[in-house]
Scaffold this active site. Structure first.
Site, PDB file in Angstrom:
ATOM      1  N   GLY A   1       0.819  -1.200   0.000  1.00 21.13           N
ATOM      2  CA  GLY A   1       0.000   0.000   0.000  1.00 21.13           C
ATOM      3  C   GLY A   1       0.854   1.252   0.000  1.00 21.13           C
ATOM      4  CB  SER A   2       0.109   4.654   1.257  1.00 20.27           C
ATOM      5  OG  SER A   2      -1.012   4.852   0.418  1.00 20.27           O
TER       6      SER A   2
END
Length: 493
Positions: A217-218
């Protein structure tokens, strides 16, 4: 000599030669295969009948052998077994070894070439052979904090000393108790093994370093920013960058929006600091498109992606996967598509940033000793790579501080300590082709930001249903990271 005696002598000599040939064949040519034959119980008793040396954490034995009155002579015993299982692994008369028990088997069972002086002394004095001791880098307070903070979650925590590469904590949950595999009742051991194999939580998997890997993810935006800052010395936290509400991936009709459809700033641009603190998606998609796939891949490789690491436990390499086109690159930029990592890898990324751009090689074994407690070997810290410059590391630290001070990572704050971090919430795909799994929740960072002593990565696998709220890395993983870093620093959380 008459003919009869000559014939008898010839037969005796021939039989003697046949006997010598048979003995030579068994003792020399067939020895290896016979020793390795699973039906050879002598080999099992010989291997498991050794006085195996202890595995030690902070001066306390967390695995040791105690004498018992059965053919194996010694029973392997694990104190706080589930807490340390991802590190120690198990030593079983049925299933062999795993973890440190396997990686350092020759030291623990006393056969390592480094223990030749001890073995020579045992031979001369007639003493019962003993294995050597393996002392780990694990900090028991940090390990306990990570284990307690993960609780009932499926997930993992890795904590490193960024200055040396020492592994301070390595936890994977749900776990198992290695004592149930160390017993000498083979029927009970086999039953326990089957129960572990059938457990849907996969307690034998080491989520921190091996086997399954996960979309980051981020947290992957750390790679994007590192590549961008390395390519453009004029880029600063105050630089305004493209930040639309959504972006259409080139060559496709697919779009990527910011988390929860939120506006990053004014709907067109945002400062790098704001985009990073709020974990906006569109600025980093555009950043990766501007840089190109080679720059992103080269930066990831510099942080250790693709490396075949052993700490000495074998680590599954993290990977970007194929980046066939710009649409794939845009998804890769936010840690989705085919990007898969271990928690150790993300801890290494934060560790390099914390250590002025120098990534130290992670290691678990501090020293090995012989049975007389004489140090046989000691691990010296060593550099693995230099993925970024000190200047880039300083800017990234500033950006990561903003995440914790006023961005998505506020729940990682520690009173009186400046923390740097990055959250991540990753879509994890489908369980059975029909039902979507809950997102993975991530946090990676380090503290204190101005004098880093611990770098962490926290993964909560399929953490929570988005419909229920509080499913993000900031909500689930950041508080766990706070507890782990506070324990490493001796601070209250």
């Amino acid at each position: 000599m008459n003919a009869a005696l000559r014939r008898v002598s010839a037969v005796v000599i021939a039989m003697f030669l046949v006997l010598m040939a048979a003995v030579t064949s068994v003792q020399f040519f067939q020895a290896s295969s016979l020793n390795g034959d699973p039906r050879n119980v002598r080999n099992t008793y010989r291997e498991n009948g050794r006085d195996r040396g202890p595995i030690v954490v902070a001066g306390a034995e967390i695995a040791f052998s105690q004498p018992v009155d059965d053919p194996y002579k010694f029973l392997r015993t694990y104190t706080q077994g589930p807490l340390y299982a991802p590190v120690t692994g198990y030593s079983s008369v049925v299933f062999g070894q795993s973890g440190i028990e396997l990686a350092e088997n020759s030291v623990l069972n006393g056969t390592s070439p480094s223990l030749w002086q001890q073995r020579l002394g045992d031979l001369v004095t007639g003493r019962q052979p003993q294995g050597g001791a393996v002392e780990l880098t694990i900090d028991p307070a940090v390990q306990q904090a990570a284990y307690d903070a993960l609780g009932d979650h499926e997930g993992a925590v890795v904590a490193l000393d960024p200055r040396t590469g020492e592994v301070l904590a390595l936890v994977s949950t749900p776990g198992f108790d290695p004592n149930v595999l160390a017993g000498h009742d083979t029927a009970a051991v086999n039953a326990a093994w089957q129960q572990l194999l059938n457990d849907p939580g996969k307690p034998l998997a080491n989520r921190a370093i091996a086997g399954d890997t996960y979309a980051p993810g981020s947290t992957f935006k750390l790679i994007d920013v590192a590549a961008a800052l390395s390519a453009d010395a004029a880029l600063t936290p105050d630089t305004r960058i493209s930040a639309p509400d959504s972006i259409t991936l080139p060559g496709s009709t697919a779009t990527i929006a910011n988390p929860a459809g939120e506006r990053c700033d004014d709907g067109e641009t945002a400062t790098l600091a704001t985009a990073f603190a709020k974990s906006c998606n569109t600025p980093f998609v555009q950043m990766a498109l501007d840089l190109g796939a080679d720059a992103i891949r080269d930066q990831a490789d510099a942080f250790g992606f693709g490396d075949q690491l052993a700490i000495p436990l074998t680590v599954t390499p993290s990977r970007l996967g194929p980046i066939a086109d710009e649409a794939a690159l845009g998804q890769t930029a936010i840690g989705q598509r085919d990007v898969r990592v271990t928690p150790l890898q993300m801890a290494m990324v934060s560790s390099a940033i914390a250590n002025d751009g120098v990534l130290m090689r992670p290691y678990l074994v501090a020293t090995t000793r012989d049975a007389n407690l004489t140090v046989v070997s000691k691990t010296s810290p060593s550099e693995l790579s230099t993925p970024i410059t000190p200047e880039v590391a300083a800017t990234m630290t500033q950006l990561m501080e903003g995440v914790v001070t006023s961005g998505t990572g506020r729940r990682a704050q520690i009173s009186g300590v400046q923390v740097a971090g990055k959250t991540g919430t990753a879509e994890s795909g489908f369980d059975d082709g029909t039902a979507r799994s809950n997102p993975h929740a991530w946090f990676t960072g380090f503290a204190p930001a101005d004098d880093p002593q611990v770098a962490v990565a926290v993964l909560v696998v399929n953490g929570a249903d988005p419909a229920a709220g509080d499913y993000t890395g900031g909500a689930l993983a950041a508080p766990i990271a706070r507890s782990v870093m506070a324990a490493a620093l001796g601070s209250g959380s």
